[in-house]
Motif scaffolding. Structure first.
Motif, PDB file in Angstrom:
ATOM      1  N   ALA A   2       0.834  -1.208   0.000  1.00  0.00           N
ATOM      2  CA  ALA A   2       0.000   0.000   0.000  1.00  0.00           C
ATOM      3  C   ALA A   2       0.859   1.245   0.000  1.00  0.00           C
ATOM      4  CB  ALA A   2      -0.908  -0.009   1.225  1.00  0.00           C
ATOM      5  N   SER A   3       0.389   2.242  -0.731  1.00  0.00           N
ATOM      6  CA  SER A   3       1.147   3.481  -0.836  1.00  0.00           C
ATOM      7  C   SER A   3       0.695   4.437   0.262  1.00  0.00           C
ATOM      8  CB  SER A   3       0.935   4.105  -2.217  1.00  0.00           C
ATOM      9  OG  SER A   3       1.616   5.323  -2.305  1.00  0.00           O
ATOM     10  N   ALA A   7       5.400   4.801   3.848  1.00  0.00           N
ATOM     11  CA  ALA A   7       5.921   3.630   3.160  1.00  0.00           C
ATOM     12  C   ALA A   7       7.383   3.857   2.770  1.00  0.00           C
ATOM     13  CB  ALA A   7       5.085   3.346   1.917  1.00  0.00           C
ATOM     14  N   LEU A   8       8.168   2.812   2.946  1.00  0.00           N
ATOM     15  CA  LEU A   8       9.584   2.892   2.577  1.00  0.00           C
ATOM     16  C   LEU A   8       9.718   2.998   1.062  1.00  0.00           C
ATOM     17  CD1 LEU A   8      12.499   2.742   3.696  1.00  0.00           C
ATOM     18  CD2 LEU A   8      12.401   0.270   3.294  1.00  0.00           C
ATOM     19  N   CYS A 111      23.691   7.693  -0.528  1.00  0.00           N
ATOM     20  CA  CYS A 111      22.279   7.343  -0.323  1.00  0.00           C
ATOM     21  C   CYS A 111      21.600   8.518   0.362  1.00  0.00           C
ATOM     22  CB  CYS A 111      22.149   6.080   0.525  1.00  0.00           C
ATOM     23  SG  CYS A 111      20.434   5.578   0.834  1.00  0.00           S
ATOM     24  N   ASN A 112      20.535   9.012  -0.249  1.00  0.00           N
ATOM     25  CA  ASN A 112      19.862  10.192   0.301  1.00  0.00           C
ATOM     26  C   ASN A 112      18.583   9.865   1.050  1.00  0.00           C
ATOM     27  OD1 ASN A 112      18.272   9.485  -1.853  1.00  0.00           O
ATOM     28  ND2 ASN A 112      18.058  11.563  -2.674  1.00  0.00           N
ATOM     29  N   ASN A 113      18.456   8.609   1.472  1.00  0.00           N
ATOM     30  CA  ASN A 113      17.276   8.184   2.222  1.00  0.00           C
ATOM     31  C   ASN A 113      17.747   7.362   3.419  1.00  0.00           C
ATOM     32  OD1 ASN A 113      14.977   6.768   3.203  1.00  0.00           O
ATOM     33  ND2 ASN A 113      13.954   6.971   1.210  1.00  0.00           N
ATOM     34  N   ALA A 114      17.721   7.979   4.609  1.00  0.00           N
ATOM     35  CA  ALA A 114      18.272   7.324   5.796  1.00  0.00           C
ATOM     36  C   ALA A 114      17.498   6.061   6.156  1.00  0.00           C
ATOM     37  CB  ALA A 114      18.269   8.302   6.969  1.00  0.00           C
ATOM     38  N   ALA A 115      16.171   6.095   6.039  1.00  0.00           N
ATOM     39  CA  ALA A 115      15.365   4.925   6.380  1.00  0.00           C
ATOM     40  C   ALA A 115      15.661   3.761   5.439  1.00  0.00           C
ATOM     41  CB  ALA A 115      13.877   5.285   6.333  1.00  0.00           C
ATOM     42  N   TYR A 116      15.827   4.087   4.154  1.00  0.00           N
ATOM     43  CA  TYR A 116      16.135   3.042   3.173  1.00  0.00           C
ATOM     44  C   TYR A 116      17.510   2.440   3.468  1.00  0.00           C
ATOM     45  CZ  TYR A 116      16.737   0.701  -1.321  1.00  0.00           C
ATOM     46  OH  TYR A 116      16.943  -0.235  -2.294  1.00  0.00           O
ATOM     47  N   GLN A 117      18.486   3.279   3.778  1.00  0.00           N
ATOM     48  CA  GLN A 117      19.826   2.786   4.075  1.00  0.00           C
ATOM     49  C   GLN A 117      19.814   1.882   5.308  1.00  0.00           C
ATOM     50  OE1 GLN A 117      23.122   5.449   3.657  1.00  0.00           O
ATOM     51  NE2 GLN A 117      24.252   4.573   5.373  1.00  0.00           N
ATOM     52  N   THR A 118      19.058   2.257   6.313  1.00  0.00           N
ATOM     53  CA  THR A 118      18.964   1.426   7.521  1.00  0.00           C
ATOM     54  C   THR A 118      18.410   0.047   7.191  1.00  0.00           C
ATOM     55  OG1 THR A 118      18.667   3.362   8.932  1.00  0.00           O
ATOM     56  CG2 THR A 118      17.940   1.236   9.806  1.00  0.00           C
ATOM     57  N   LYS A 119      17.347   0.020   6.378  1.00  0.00           N
ATOM     58  CA  LYS A 119      16.736  -1.261   5.993  1.00  0.00           C
ATOM     59  C   LYS A 119      17.701  -2.060   5.121  1.00  0.00           C
ATOM     60  CE  LYS A 119      13.493  -4.348   5.705  1.00  0.00           C
ATOM     61  NZ  LYS A 119      12.191  -4.048   5.052  1.00  0.00           N
ATOM     62  N   LEU A 120      18.397  -1.387   4.230  1.00  0.00           N
ATOM     63  CA  LEU A 120      19.360  -2.064   3.363  1.00  0.00           C
ATOM     64  C   LEU A 120      20.466  -2.722   4.180  1.00  0.00           C
ATOM     65  CD1 LEU A 120      20.682  -2.642   0.576  1.00  0.00           C
ATOM     66  CD2 LEU A 120      21.713  -0.374   0.709  1.00  0.00           C
ATOM     67  N   LEU A 121      21.046  -1.976   5.106  1.00  0.00           N
ATOM     68  CA  LEU A 121      22.135  -2.519   5.911  1.00  0.00           C
ATOM     69  C   LEU A 121      21.654  -3.682   6.773  1.00  0.00           C
ATOM     70  CD1 LEU A 121      23.927   0.784   7.026  1.00  0.00           C
ATOM     71  CD2 LEU A 121      24.630  -0.823   5.230  1.00  0.00           C
ATOM     72  N   PHE A 308      17.691  -7.488 -11.055  1.00  0.00           N
ATOM     73  CA  PHE A 308      18.192  -7.011  -9.767  1.00  0.00           C
ATOM     74  C   PHE A 308      17.192  -6.098  -9.068  1.00  0.00           C
ATOM     75  CE2 PHE A 308      20.461  -3.377  -7.744  1.00  0.00           C
ATOM     76  CZ  PHE A 308      20.916  -4.042  -6.616  1.00  0.00           C
ATOM     77  N   TYR A 309      16.561  -5.205  -9.819  1.00  0.00           N
ATOM     78  CA  TYR A 309      15.698  -4.202  -9.205  1.00  0.00           C
ATOM     79  C   TYR A 309      14.432  -4.831  -8.625  1.00  0.00           C
ATOM     80  CZ  TYR A 309      18.887  -1.006 -11.471  1.00  0.00           C
ATOM     81  OH  TYR A 309      20.036  -0.346 -11.861  1.00  0.00           O
ATOM     82  N   ASN A 310      13.833  -5.757  -9.346  1.00  0.00           N
ATOM     83  CA  ASN A 310      12.650  -6.438  -8.814  1.00  0.00           C
ATOM     84  C   ASN A 310      12.994  -7.247  -7.569  1.00  0.00           C
ATOM     85  OD1 ASN A 310      10.000  -6.163 -10.224  1.00  0.00           O
ATOM     86  ND2 ASN A 310      11.229  -6.617 -12.035  1.00  0.00           N
ATOM     87  N   LEU A 311      14.129  -7.939  -7.610  1.00  0.00           N
ATOM     88  CA  LEU A 311      14.529  -8.756  -6.463  1.00  0.00           C
ATOM     89  C   LEU A 311      14.851  -7.886  -5.256  1.00  0.00           C
ATOM     90  CD1 LEU A 311      16.843 -11.313  -8.324  1.00  0.00           C
ATOM     91  CD2 LEU A 311      14.597 -11.787  -7.336  1.00  0.00           C
ATOM     92  N   LEU A 312      15.597  -6.785  -5.488  1.00  0.00           N
ATOM     93  CA  LEU A 312      15.978  -5.908  -4.383  1.00  0.00           C
ATOM     94  C   LEU A 312      14.760  -5.212  -3.779  1.00  0.00           C
ATOM     95  CD1 LEU A 312      18.406  -4.679  -2.793  1.00  0.00           C
ATOM     96  CD2 LEU A 312      18.323  -2.780  -4.424  1.00  0.00           C
ATOM     97  N   ASP A 313      13.860  -4.702  -4.623  1.00  0.00           N
ATOM     98  CA  ASP A 313      12.679  -4.002  -4.119  1.00  0.00           C
ATOM     99  C   ASP A 313      11.769  -4.946  -3.346  1.00  0.00           C
ATOM    100  OD1 ASP A 313      13.658  -1.743  -5.275  1.00  0.00           O
ATOM    101  OD2 ASP A 313      12.245  -1.687  -6.951  1.00  0.00           O
ATOM    102  N   GLY A 314      11.626  -6.169  -3.858  1.00  0.00           N
ATOM    103  CA  GLY A 314      10.804  -7.131  -3.130  1.00  0.00           C
ATOM    104  C   GLY A 314      11.390  -7.467  -1.773  1.00  0.00           C
ATOM    105  N   TRP A 315      12.716  -7.552  -1.732  1.00  0.00           N
ATOM    106  CA  TRP A 315      13.412  -7.909  -0.493  1.00  0.00           C
ATOM    107  C   TRP A 315      13.331  -6.776   0.534  1.00  0.00           C
ATOM    108  CZ3 TRP A 315      19.127 -10.087  -0.744  1.00  0.00           C
ATOM    109  CH2 TRP A 315      19.375 -10.850   0.409  1.00  0.00           C
ATOM    110  N   LEU A 316      13.554  -5.541   0.076  1.00  0.00           N
ATOM    111  CA  LEU A 316      13.622  -4.416   1.000  1.00  0.00           C
ATOM    112  C   LEU A 316      12.267  -3.756   1.242  1.00  0.00           C
ATOM    113  CD1 LEU A 316      16.679  -4.792   0.542  1.00  0.00           C
ATOM    114  CD2 LEU A 316      16.887  -2.310   0.447  1.00  0.00           C
ATOM    115  N   LEU A 317      11.514  -3.528   0.187  1.00  0.00           N
ATOM    116  CA  LEU A 317      10.285  -2.749   0.312  1.00  0.00           C
ATOM    117  C   LEU A 317       9.073  -3.595   0.699  1.00  0.00           C
ATOM    118  CD1 LEU A 317      10.645  -0.403  -2.806  1.00  0.00           C
ATOM    119  CD2 LEU A 317      11.602  -0.133  -0.501  1.00  0.00           C
ATOM    120  N   LYS A 318       9.115  -4.873   0.319  1.00  0.00           N
ATOM    121  CA  LYS A 318       7.943  -5.731   0.561  1.00  0.00           C
ATOM    122  C   LYS A 318       8.239  -6.859   1.544  1.00  0.00           C
ATOM    123  CE  LYS A 318       6.374  -4.813  -4.169  1.00  0.00           C
ATOM    124  NZ  LYS A 318       6.019  -5.416  -5.482  1.00  0.00           N
TER     125      LYS A 318
END
Length: 346
Positions: A2-3, A7-8, A111-121, A308-318
């Motif tokens: 959901a948007s 949402a990350l 990386c200009n998104n602190a929340a995204y970087q935290t989730k990535l790490l 790569f993008y579909n796999l990464l987004d699914g892993w991090l965002l979903k």
């Protein structure tokens, strides 16, 4: 997903530095029996050759004047090209380069998104805790040992030996020697008698990727191809062909023929057997869309959701972790490095 405002979202600025950092590879010539005599090896240099060939490329024949068409194919094809060969008294090519293995895989350089970087790490750390870098390290070690980085120079060679040294303060700490032709280019199965050395080298590479120590490798390959035979440095890409007087321009470093560091890196990261056409193509270089430019195809199309993008987004965002093999692929892309931010809207 959901948007919502909370949402990350993927960072619009997202970049990673490469963690496998090879130097250019330099060519020297000598004899197989003199591999241990470092003073006996002479640089391979480039020279120009002018040749009189024939017109053999496909021509446009529709609506062409037959007389002009006949004249076009009857004329000789005159070319000036660069060539590199072994001397008449040398039967072996030596290619040497250094390889740095850097830590910090998965930590963005921008990386200009602190929340995204935290989730990535957090996600990368989860992968490391579950798998480590063992599978990637083993595959990189295999590609060093089988001399894939020699490219065309490996084809048809009678003997190929690869020597690798782990340097510490300029001195060899550990050394390995491999008969490259014992190791396949089609898979990563290790034959009996080589497994111990492959695993030992892989452990060193893994240590570097994990950031647990400084890792610098000196890689030297010897290919016995025959006295006076042609060898194959990298070919330069000439964008403005109108200004070039040569049909083929080869790469050299201060007069010594060589292979681009980018081409060496491409060989080392040819570890992707997790794509859909692996049974046919074998390993391909790790690329976000599985691009194989020599075949004009992409093995990881976005429509298949394995890029790569579909796999990464699914892993991090979903929070949908890919299968283990695809997790290896995603991490290999982060080792490769690149700019992966969200595309801006026009």
């Amino acid at each position: 997903m959901a948007s919502t405002d909370n949402a990350l979202k993927t960072a619009s600025v997202l970049a990673f530095e490469r963690k496998l950092d090879p130097s250019d590879g330099l060519f020297h010539a000598g004899n197989w029996d003199g591999r241990d005599d470092t003073t006996a090896w002479k640089p391979v240099t480039l020279r120009e050759k002018s040749v009189r060939g024939t017109i053999s490329n496909r021509l446009k024949t529709k609506d062409q004047d037959p007389a002009k068409l006949d004249a076009a194919i009857e004329n000789p094809n005159l070319q000036t090209v660069d060539v590199a060969t072994l001397p008449a008294d040398a039967d072996t090519l030596r290619v040497g380069f250094t390889l740095r293995i850097l830590g910090g895989t998965g930590r963005p350089s921008a990386c200009n998104n602190a929340a995204y970087q935290t989730k990535l790490l957090s996600t990368v750390q989860g992968y490391v805790d579950a798998n480590g870098f063992g599978e990637l390290g083993r595959r990189y070690a295999h590609n060093l040992a089988n001399a894939r980085f020699l490219w065309r120079n490996r084809i048809g060679a009678e003997q190929v030996e690869v020597r690798i040294q782990h340097l510490e303060k300029g001195q060899p700490k550990t050394s390995w020697t491999f008969d490259a032709l014992q190791l396949s280019l089609r898979d990563f199965q290790t034959p009996n008698g080589v497994e111990k050395d492959i695993n030992s080298l892989a452990d060193v590479i893994t240590t570097g990727l994990a950031g647990k120590g400084h890792v610098l490798l000196q890689v030297t390959a010897f290919a016995r191809i025959g006295a006076g035979q042609e060898v194959y440095p990298s070919q330069e890409l000439i964008l403005d062909k109108a200004t070039s007087k040569k049909s083929k321009t080869l790469y050299d470093v201060q007069g010594i023929a060589g292979i681009h560091s980018q081409k060496l890196g491409n060989a080392l990261r040819t570890i992707d057997t997790w794509h859909s056409e692996a049974d046919t193509l074998g390993p391909i270089a790790v690329e976000p869309y599985g691009s194989v430019t020599t075949l004009g195809k992409a093995c990881r199309k976005p429509t298949d959701k394995l890029d790569f993008y579909n796999l990464l987004d699914g892993w991090l965002l979903k929070d949908k972790a890919p299968p283990p093999d695809q997790q290896h692929f995603v991490m290999a892309i982060l080792v490769r490095g690149g700019v992966f931010g969200e595309a801006g809207k026009d």
